[in-house]
Design a protein around this motif. Structure first.
Motif, PDB file in Angstrom:
ATOM      1  N   ARG A   1      19.417 -22.648  20.857  1.00 19.85           N
ATOM      2  CA  ARG A   1      20.245 -22.579  22.065  1.00 19.85           C
ATOM      3  C   ARG A   1      19.450 -22.177  23.294  1.00 19.85           C
ATOM      4  O   ARG A   1      20.009 -21.993  24.360  1.00 19.85           O
ATOM      5  CB  ARG A   1      21.393 -21.603  21.844  1.00 19.85           C
ATOM      6  CG  ARG A   1      22.332 -22.068  20.758  1.00 19.85           C
ATOM      7  CD  ARG A   1      23.456 -21.134  20.474  1.00 19.85           C
ATOM      8  NE  ARG A   1      23.478 -19.920  21.265  1.00 19.85           N
ATOM      9  CZ  ARG A   1      24.336 -18.947  21.096  1.00 19.85           C
ATOM     10  NH1 ARG A   1      25.232 -19.031  20.155  1.00 19.85           N
ATOM     11  NH2 ARG A   1      24.300 -17.875  21.848  1.00 19.85           N
ATOM     12  N   GLY A   2      18.158 -22.010  23.161  1.00 16.99           N
ATOM     13  CA  GLY A   2      17.304 -21.648  24.283  1.00 16.99           C
ATOM     14  C   GLY A   2      16.883 -20.193  24.235  1.00 16.99           C
ATOM     15  O   GLY A   2      17.474 -19.372  23.527  1.00 16.99           O
TER      16      GLY A   2
ATOM     17  N   GLY B   1      19.287 -13.781  22.901  1.00 19.45           N
ATOM     18  CA  GLY B   1      19.571 -12.362  22.809  1.00 19.45           C
ATOM     19  C   GLY B   1      18.355 -11.525  22.460  1.00 19.45           C
ATOM     20  O   GLY B   1      18.451 -10.317  22.326  1.00 19.45           O
ATOM     21  N   GLU B   2      17.213 -12.147  22.313  1.00 22.98           N
ATOM     22  CA  GLU B   2      15.995 -11.436  21.948  1.00 22.98           C
ATOM     23  C   GLU B   2      15.190 -10.987  23.170  1.00 22.98           C
ATOM     24  O   GLU B   2      14.404 -10.049  23.076  1.00 22.98           O
ATOM     25  CB  GLU B   2      15.094 -12.325  21.081  1.00 22.98           C
ATOM     26  CG  GLU B   2      15.724 -12.755  19.775  1.00 22.98           C
ATOM     27  CD  GLU B   2      15.828 -11.618  18.772  1.00 22.98           C
ATOM     28  OE1 GLU B   2      15.128 -10.600  18.925  1.00 22.98           O
ATOM     29  OE2 GLU B   2      16.626 -11.746  17.838  1.00 22.98           O
ATOM     30  N   PHE B   3      15.378 -11.660  24.298  1.00 24.69           N
ATOM     31  CA  PHE B   3      14.560 -11.404  25.484  1.00 24.69           C
ATOM     32  C   PHE B   3      15.447 -11.027  26.658  1.00 24.69           C
ATOM     33  O   PHE B   3      16.582 -11.476  26.760  1.00 24.69           O
ATOM     34  CB  PHE B   3      13.750 -12.652  25.856  1.00 24.69           C
ATOM     35  CG  PHE B   3      12.898 -13.176  24.747  1.00 24.69           C
ATOM     36  CD1 PHE B   3      11.702 -12.568  24.417  1.00 24.69           C
ATOM     37  CD2 PHE B   3      13.295 -14.278  24.014  1.00 24.69           C
ATOM     38  CE1 PHE B   3      10.915 -13.043  23.388  1.00 24.69           C
ATOM     39  CE2 PHE B   3      12.518 -14.769  22.984  1.00 24.69           C
ATOM     40  CZ  PHE B   3      11.324 -14.147  22.669  1.00 24.69           C
ATOM     41  N   THR B   4      14.872 -10.218  27.563  1.00 26.25           N
ATOM     42  CA  THR B   4      15.579  -9.933  28.802  1.00 26.25           C
ATOM     43  C   THR B   4      15.520 -11.185  29.680  1.00 26.25           C
ATOM     44  O   THR B   4      14.793 -12.134  29.382  1.00 26.25           O
ATOM     45  CB  THR B   4      14.933  -8.746  29.549  1.00 26.25           C
ATOM     46  OG1 THR B   4      13.604  -9.114  29.926  1.00 26.25           O
ATOM     47  CG2 THR B   4      14.919  -7.493  28.689  1.00 26.25           C
ATOM     48  N   VAL B   5      16.261 -11.170  30.772  1.00 26.52           N
ATOM     49  CA  VAL B   5      16.259 -12.319  31.686  1.00 26.52           C
ATOM     50  C   VAL B   5      14.862 -12.537  32.257  1.00 26.52           C
ATOM     51  O   VAL B   5      14.371 -13.667  32.332  1.00 26.52           O
ATOM     52  CB  VAL B   5      17.302 -12.111  32.810  1.00 26.52           C
ATOM     53  CG1 VAL B   5      17.208 -13.214  33.841  1.00 26.52           C
ATOM     54  CG2 VAL B   5      18.698 -12.044  32.240  1.00 26.52           C
ATOM     55  N   ALA B   6      14.193 -11.460  32.634  1.00 22.65           N
ATOM     56  CA  ALA B   6      12.842 -11.571  33.196  1.00 22.65           C
ATOM     57  C   ALA B   6      11.857 -12.108  32.158  1.00 22.65           C
ATOM     58  O   ALA B   6      10.994 -12.929  32.488  1.00 22.65           O
ATOM     59  CB  ALA B   6      12.378 -10.215  33.713  1.00 22.65           C
TER      60      ALA B   6
END
Length: 121
Positions: free
Chosen positions: A17-18, A23-28
Motif C-alpha cells: 500500500r506504499g 505505519g512503519e515510518f513517519t511522514v518525514a
C-alpha cells in the motif's frame, strides 16, 4: 545536490500500500525514502558511484553499520530493519526439551484420567 533522482522509490513487495500507509515510518521518513530511496538503494547495492561527500559518507556509514547523525543513513537503516527478517519470541517450551528424561512433560501413562488405558473411539 546529493541523492538526486528522477524516479520515486517504492517497494511494493514489502509495502503493497506504499511507504506512507505502512505505519512503519513517519511522514518525514517516508518522504525521504520516496525522494532519495532510489539513489540510496543503488549506492547500497554498489550499482552507483558516489557523486559527492554526502553520498561517500552515506556509503561509509552503511558499511560500518552506524548511522551517526546522517539523516539519510538513519532512515536507510530503519528501512533495512523493517524489511529484514522478523524475530519471533515464543513463550512456550518445545516438545522434546529438558523434561524428556524425567517424563514430566509427557501425557502418556498418566493416571489422572480414570484408570483405563483404552483409547476412546
Amino acid at each position: 545536490m546529493s541523492f538526486e533522482s528522477d524516479k520515486r522509490f517504492n517497494d511494493f513487495k514489502h509495502f503493497p500500500r506504499g511507504l506512507r500507509r505502512s505505519g512503519e515510518f513517519t511522514v518525514a521518513e517516508a518522504d525521504s525514502l520516496e525522494k532519495f530511496g532510489t539513489v540510496m538503494l543503488a549506492l547500497y547495492q554498489g550499482n552507483l558511484a558516489p557523486r559527492d561527500e554526502t553520498e561517500t559518507a552515506f556509503i561509509a556509514q552503511v558499511k560500518s553499520g552506524e548511522a551517526g547523525s546522517n539523516p539519510h543513513a538513519k532512515v536507510w537503516f530503519k528501512y533495512l530493519k523493517v524489511i529484514g527478517p522478523k524475530r519471533v519470541h515464543r513463550l512456550c517450551t518445545v516438545a522434546g526439551g529438558a523434561n524428556e528424561d524425567t517424563g514430566a512433560g509427557s501425557f502418556e501413562g498418566g493416571s489422572t484420567g480414570g484408570g483405563s488405558d483404552e483409547s476412546i473411539d
